[in-house]
Scaffold this active site. Structure first.
Site, short mmCIF file in Angstrom:
data_model
loop_
_atom_site.label_atom_id
_atom_site.label_comp_id
_atom_site.label_asym_id
_atom_site.label_seq_id
_atom_site.Cartn_x
_atom_site.Cartn_y
_atom_site.Cartn_z
N LEU A 111 13.50 -38.58 -0.49
CA LEU A 111 13.03 -37.42 0.25
C LEU A 111 11.52 -37.20 0.04
O LEU A 111 10.79 -36.90 0.99
CB LEU A 111 13.82 -36.17 -0.17
CG LEU A 111 13.53 -34.92 0.63
CD1 LEU A 111 13.85 -35.13 2.11
CD2 LEU A 111 14.34 -33.74 0.09
N GLU A 130 0.83 -1.20 0.00
CA GLU A 130 0.00 0.00 0.00
C GLU A 130 0.87 1.26 0.00
O GLU A 130 0.59 2.23 -0.69
CB GLU A 130 -0.90 0.04 1.24
CG GLU A 130 -1.91 -1.10 1.34
CD GLU A 130 -1.35 -2.31 2.08
OE1 GLU A 130 -0.15 -2.62 1.94
OE2 GLU A 130 -2.13 -2.97 2.79
N1 LIG Z 1 12.67 -36.62 -12.20
C1 LIG Z 1 12.75 -35.89 -11.11
O1 LIG Z 1 11.88 -35.04 -10.89
C2 LIG Z 1 13.88 -36.08 -10.16
C3 LIG Z 1 14.12 -35.10 -9.20
C4 LIG Z 1 15.15 -35.30 -8.29
C5 LIG Z 1 15.92 -36.47 -8.34
N2 LIG Z 1 15.66 -37.37 -9.30
C6 LIG Z 1 16.49 -38.58 -9.35
O2 LIG Z 1 16.36 -39.27 -8.11
C7 LIG Z 1 17.55 -39.99 -7.84
C8 LIG Z 1 17.95 -39.80 -6.38
O3 LIG Z 1 16.91 -40.30 -5.55
P1 LIG Z 1 17.21 -40.83 -4.10
O4 LIG Z 1 15.94 -41.35 -3.56
O5 LIG Z 1 18.41 -41.67 -4.15
O6 LIG Z 1 17.72 -39.52 -3.37
P2 LIG Z 1 17.09 -38.34 -2.49
O7 LIG Z 1 15.68 -38.53 -2.18
O8 LIG Z 1 17.54 -37.08 -3.10
O9 LIG Z 1 17.96 -38.55 -1.19
C9 LIG Z 1 17.71 -39.59 -0.30
C10 LIG Z 1 18.41 -39.25 0.97
O10 LIG Z 1 17.78 -38.11 1.54
C11 LIG Z 1 17.93 -38.20 2.94
N3 LIG Z 1 16.58 -38.21 3.52
C12 LIG Z 1 15.41 -38.54 2.97
N4 LIG Z 1 14.41 -38.38 3.83
C13 LIG Z 1 14.97 -37.92 4.95
C14 LIG Z 1 14.47 -37.54 6.21
N5 LIG Z 1 13.18 -37.60 6.53
N6 LIG Z 1 15.35 -37.09 7.13
C15 LIG Z 1 16.65 -37.04 6.84
N7 LIG Z 1 17.18 -37.38 5.68
C16 LIG Z 1 16.34 -37.81 4.76
C17 LIG Z 1 18.70 -39.47 3.25
O11 LIG Z 1 20.03 -39.06 3.26
P3 LIG Z 1 21.25 -39.76 4.04
O12 LIG Z 1 21.25 -41.19 3.61
O13 LIG Z 1 22.45 -39.00 3.56
O14 LIG Z 1 21.03 -39.58 5.50
C18 LIG Z 1 18.37 -40.30 2.03
O15 LIG Z 1 19.32 -41.30 1.80
C19 LIG Z 1 18.58 -39.46 -8.79
O16 LIG Z 1 18.82 -40.45 -9.76
C20 LIG Z 1 17.94 -38.29 -9.43
O17 LIG Z 1 18.33 -38.11 -10.77
C21 LIG Z 1 14.67 -37.23 -10.20
#
Ligand SMILES: NC(=O)c1ccc[n+]([C@@H]2O[C@H](COP(=O)([O-])OP(=O)(O)OC[C@H]3O[C@@H](n4cnc5c(N)ncnc54)[C@H](OP(=O)(O)O)[C@@H]3O)[C@@H](O)[C@H]2O)c1
Length: 325
Positions: free
Chosen positions: A261, A50
């Site tokens: 995540l 505003e």
């Molecule tokens: N197409 C898309 O939109 C898209 C987007 C993003 C990623 N991707 C793909 O997804 C793949 C990676 O997936 P991802 O499942 O391996 O990895 P991520 O979800 O990025 O990471 C998983 C890690 O996040 C941490 N985490 C998850 N939930 C948590 C919580 N509640 N509290 C604390 N930490 C938590 C843990 O880390 P720590 O083990 O270190 O404790 C877990 O090992 C890649 O290949 C990427 O290219 C695709």
């Protein structure tokens, strides 16, 4: 012509730059309903919408109608009450689109009426204010889960390749959307696999002026790479990340993956909105959007309410929001 859209557009223009304050827009019109000027909230500590509009209008504010996306505040924080400034400037009529639920700021409409200003509440769901309203209610940032997937729900092919599932138009929209957020959150898995920069970039690769905070959740160490060059915050748990972000002013965050995540966010019932970018392709296998079933039986699966569907080039963006009970 007096309408809500000028004020809404002024608020949209500043979204991503105002937290912890809401991105409010204000438009001033003369007697004939002609637009005089607009204003949007300045970054925290600066003027509210505003005041920005009143300053730009100068003497033309006398007798004007102000349309504001949020009820003018009635309290003295870092800036004075907007309700007082509108009345002192001689504004004749105030139309507001959202009632201010903030107990500290409420009362602007009442004050203006007491000053003889005509006040109209025109209830409207202003999209750009929804994250701030949710954050105020829940005392944590509003969380939008974003992913890009094939029509059958895979975010990467069996060999892990995922760049790019969607086309240029959708990817451009993602980058513009990032400029509107306070933070982007990913898991360590994505940080390690993709070495992302998590910046908001234009088509030519240059950076937009407003950049969200970059946040990694997880305990694994992120090696030297794009994120470490640009600077990022890391938290070992999701709760810790959301608490720290809220306490330092973030109100609107985007969780960009990966499946680990996203699964945690959905299991903890933290997804206020979902942005599903769907490409016209089928994969039949690969990495799914989430890692494990979110419930045992269909009736117990979380469902979301459809907000809208947009076509972006050859892809679809499906916007969903939390179902109200
Ligand atoms: N197409 C898309 O939109 C898209 C987007 C993003 C990623 N991707 C793909 O997804 C793949 C990676 O997936 P991802 O499942 O391996 O990895 P991520 O979800 O990025 O990471 C998983 C890690 O996040 C941490 N985490 C998850 N939930 C948590 C919580 N509640 N509290 C604390 N930490 C938590 C843990 O880390 P720590 O083990 O270190 O404790 C877990 O090992 C890649 O290949 C990427 O290219 C695709």
């Amino acid at each position: 012509m007096l309408s809500s859209s000028d004020a809404i557009a002024a608020g949209h223009a500043v979204r991503g730059t105002t937290s912890p304050n809401p991105p409010v827009g204000c438009a001033l019109y003369d007697d004939a309903g002609r637009l005089i000027t607009t204003g949007g909230t300045e970054p925290a500590g600066g003027a509210h919408a505003e005041i920005v509009a009143l300053r730009a209008a100068g003497d033309q504010a006398r007798g004007a109608t102000a349309v504001v996306t949020l009820e003018p505040c009635n309290h003295t924080g870092r800036t004075g009450p907007c309700s007082h400034a509108l009345a002192e400037a001689g504004v004749a009529r105030v139309v507001y689109l959202t009632a201010d639920p903030n107990p500290l700021a409420v009362g602007g409409a009442q004050y203006l009426r007491e000053q003889g200003v005509e006040v109209e509440f025109r209830p409207t769901e202003v999209a750009d204010l929804q994250p701030w309203l949710t954050a105020l209610e829940l005392e944590r940032p509003h969380v939008t889960v974003k992913y890009a997937a094939s029509l059958d729900g895979f975010t990467a092919a069996p060999d892990g390749t995922s760049q790019w599932i969607t086309g240029a138009t959708a990817r451009e929209a993602v980058h513009v959307d990032r400029t509107k957020r306070d933070a982007i959150i990913i898991g360590t898995g994505t940080a390690l696999a993709d070495n992302p920069s998590l910046t908001a970039r234009k088509l030519d690769g240059s950076l937009y002026g407003n950049q969200p905070r970059r946040v990694v959740v997880g305990t694994r160490e992120v090696p030297e790479g794009n994120l470490t060059q640009l600077g990022y915050e890391q938290y070992s748990t999701l709760d810790e990340a959301l608490r720290a972000l809220y306490d330092t002013g973030a109100r609107d965050v985007l969780v960009e993956g990966g499946a680990g995540l996203l699964t945690s966010v959905l299991e903890a019932d933290l997804a206020d909105r979902i942005q599903a970018y769907l490409a016209p392709m089928l994969m039949g296998g690969g990495n799914g959007v989430v890692m494990r079933p979110l419930a045992e039986t269909l009736a117990s699966m979380p469902r979301f309410a459809l907000e809208n569907v947009q076509q972006l080039g050859e892809d679809l963006l499906i916007n969903l929001k939390r179902k109200q009970n």
